[in-house]
Design an enzyme around this catalytic site. Sequence first.
Site, PDB file in Angstrom:
ATOM      1  CB  CYS A   1     -47.733  25.434  71.349  1.00 53.95           C
ATOM      2  SG  CYS A   1     -49.078  26.478  71.941  1.00 53.95           S
TER       3      CYS A   1
ATOM      4  CB  CYS B   1     -50.954  23.877  72.535  1.00 48.88           C
ATOM      5  SG  CYS B   1     -51.058  25.250  71.381  1.00 48.88           S
ATOM      6  CG  ASP B   2     -49.036  20.473  73.469  1.00 48.37           C
ATOM      7  OD1 ASP B   2     -50.159  19.979  73.342  1.00 48.37           O
ATOM      8  OD2 ASP B   2     -48.324  20.799  72.507  1.00 48.37           O
TER       9      ASP B   2
END
Length: 395
Positions: free
Chosen positions: A222, A225-226
């Site tokens: 993701c 997300c990261d």
Amino acid sequence: MVAENPLTVYGAPWCGDCKRAKKFLGEQRVHYDWVDVDQDPEGLMVVERANAGKHIIPTIVFADGTVLIEPSNAQLAAKLGLATKAKLPYYDLIVVGGGPTGLTTALYAAREGLEVLVIERAGLGGQAGVTERLDNFPGFPDGIGGADFADRLTLQAHRFGVETLQAQDVVGLRAEGESRYVCTADGAEYGARAVLIATGSTYRRLGIPGEDELIGAGIHYCATCDGPFYRGKEVAVIGGGNSAGEESLFLTRFVDKVTILVRGEAMAASKVVIEKVEENPAIDVRYNTEVTALQGDRKLAGLTLRDRKTGKEETITPAGVFVFIGLTPNSGILPPEIARDPFGFITTTPMLETTMPGVFAAGDVRHGSTKQAASAAGEGATAALMIREYLQGME
């Protein structure tokens, strides 16, 4: 040293519980700051103060000053105020999955006065919620952020009276007479006259040595997300489709360079995505390249690559790797009475009903779906109409 986000996670890349907590927060679309205590002495001091001198991670500090030490997902859900228990034992319709398909079905059904429960293991909005931007959803000429889209869809469902559970895994489904019962991981069981399976799909893994050990410690699925954790660094993206291209473009907001590793001789993405990738000076694309192994102890150290034409191998050392190589349907929870194709996607009638009467399927988990947010919402509306017809036949 708690920053702007509502919480800060103090941990280390090798810590399994840290990976789990970060994954949970990412799935719930909860923004957080990450402090690697192996690299940040001040962060380590925060951990020591919170744990009477002990080094216990993850230590999670919230904006209100409260601290959770090695919390379970259930403890995190409670602290975040997520509803994990349903109000009623029985509903007209239970929707398993809270993405665009499930929420659209739910709001259509609730608008007609049905009691509807949506159960979602991650954040409401599904994959759309963790997509940086939707540029091809009808009605948004300038595009819309994935999180914003998910929030709007959730609010709309709530406005019509849809009840939602989050951070709750469904572990079973059974039929009894005219009722269908959904079992959750906490031991609860909820009944309904009809059930919709809208569990979507997840990103496929590479299945190569080192992958499982390095998830969250350099290997990610993701970018939203990261990606921000790699600000100013170089990363690699594995895959050649639309997701790989779009997420690579998003990553260039943070990183200095993205190398896309494509197995084939060309990308399989749309023409628009390919053109944007080719125009971006921060992106380099390598074709006929296969990743055969991931190296590192507790943290990613390198990738072993093989040229599929020459067989020559080499090692590269990006700071992080993002994997986008296709989707696997989230259908493993279903009983064998519900038929699936050889890849695990649920087969349905034209009415979207599965081989278990009263259980319907729509969206990315269904065989033949187009894996697009707009069509997912369209299938959700169609499923609601089919379910209404089914319920009327029961009366």
